[in-house]
Design a protein around this motif. Sequence first.
Motif, short mmCIF file in Angstrom:
data_model
loop_
_atom_site.label_atom_id
_atom_site.label_comp_id
_atom_site.label_asym_id
_atom_site.label_seq_id
_atom_site.Cartn_x
_atom_site.Cartn_y
_atom_site.Cartn_z
N MET A 195 43.36 34.96 53.16
CA MET A 195 42.55 33.92 53.72
C MET A 195 41.13 34.44 54.02
O MET A 195 40.15 33.81 53.67
N CYS A 196 41.03 35.61 54.68
CA CYS A 196 39.71 36.16 55.02
C CYS A 196 38.98 36.69 53.80
O CYS A 196 37.77 36.80 53.81
N ALA A 197 39.71 37.06 52.76
CA ALA A 197 39.10 37.65 51.57
C ALA A 197 38.54 36.61 50.61
O ALA A 197 37.90 36.96 49.64
N GLN A 198 38.77 35.33 50.87
CA GLN A 198 38.27 34.29 49.98
C GLN A 198 36.76 34.16 50.11
O GLN A 198 36.23 34.29 51.22
N PRO A 199 36.06 33.94 49.00
CA PRO A 199 34.61 33.78 49.06
C PRO A 199 34.22 32.62 49.99
O PRO A 199 34.83 31.57 49.97
N GLY A 200 33.24 32.87 50.83
CA GLY A 200 32.76 31.84 51.74
C GLY A 200 33.58 31.69 53.01
O GLY A 200 33.28 30.84 53.84
N ALA A 201 34.62 32.49 53.15
CA ALA A 201 35.46 32.40 54.34
C ALA A 201 34.69 32.91 55.56
O ALA A 201 33.99 33.90 55.49
N SER A 202 34.82 32.22 56.66
CA SER A 202 34.17 32.61 57.91
C SER A 202 35.22 33.23 58.83
O SER A 202 36.25 32.61 59.13
N ILE A 203 34.95 34.44 59.26
CA ILE A 203 35.87 35.12 60.17
C ILE A 203 36.06 34.30 61.44
O ILE A 203 37.18 34.15 61.93
N VAL A 204 34.98 33.73 61.93
CA VAL A 204 35.05 32.95 63.17
C VAL A 204 35.94 31.72 62.99
O VAL A 204 36.82 31.45 63.81
N SER A 205 35.75 30.98 61.89
CA SER A 205 36.56 29.77 61.70
C SER A 205 38.03 30.10 61.48
O SER A 205 38.90 29.40 61.97
N ILE A 206 38.29 31.18 60.78
CA ILE A 206 39.68 31.59 60.56
C ILE A 206 40.31 32.03 61.87
O ILE A 206 41.45 31.65 62.19
N ALA A 207 39.57 32.82 62.66
CA ALA A 207 40.09 33.27 63.95
C ALA A 207 40.38 32.09 64.86
O ALA A 207 41.45 32.02 65.48
N LEU A 208 39.44 31.15 64.95
CA LEU A 208 39.64 29.99 65.81
C LEU A 208 40.82 29.14 65.36
O LEU A 208 41.56 28.60 66.20
N SER A 209 41.02 29.03 64.05
CA SER A 209 42.13 28.21 63.57
C SER A 209 43.49 28.81 63.90
O SER A 209 44.51 28.12 63.87
N HIS A 210 43.50 30.12 64.23
CA HIS A 210 44.75 30.80 64.59
C HIS A 210 44.77 31.23 66.05
O HIS A 210 45.60 32.05 66.45
N ASP A 211 43.82 30.70 66.83
CA ASP A 211 43.72 31.04 68.26
C ASP A 211 43.59 32.54 68.49
O ASP A 211 44.24 33.11 69.37
#
Length: 51
Positions: A1-17
Amino acid sequence: MCAQPGASIVSIALSHDLNANFVDQWIRLQAQNISCSLGLESEQSLTHKCV
């Protein structure tokens, strides 16, 4: 998920609390572990040696 182009660490982190700083650190540690397993020590490995 984090390795995908354009992925935002912040949005991924927030989506998983999760805290974004922790996710960033985990990504860095994973990259370091991969480098070590491939025998690729970088300049940054002066403080983090491969075990």
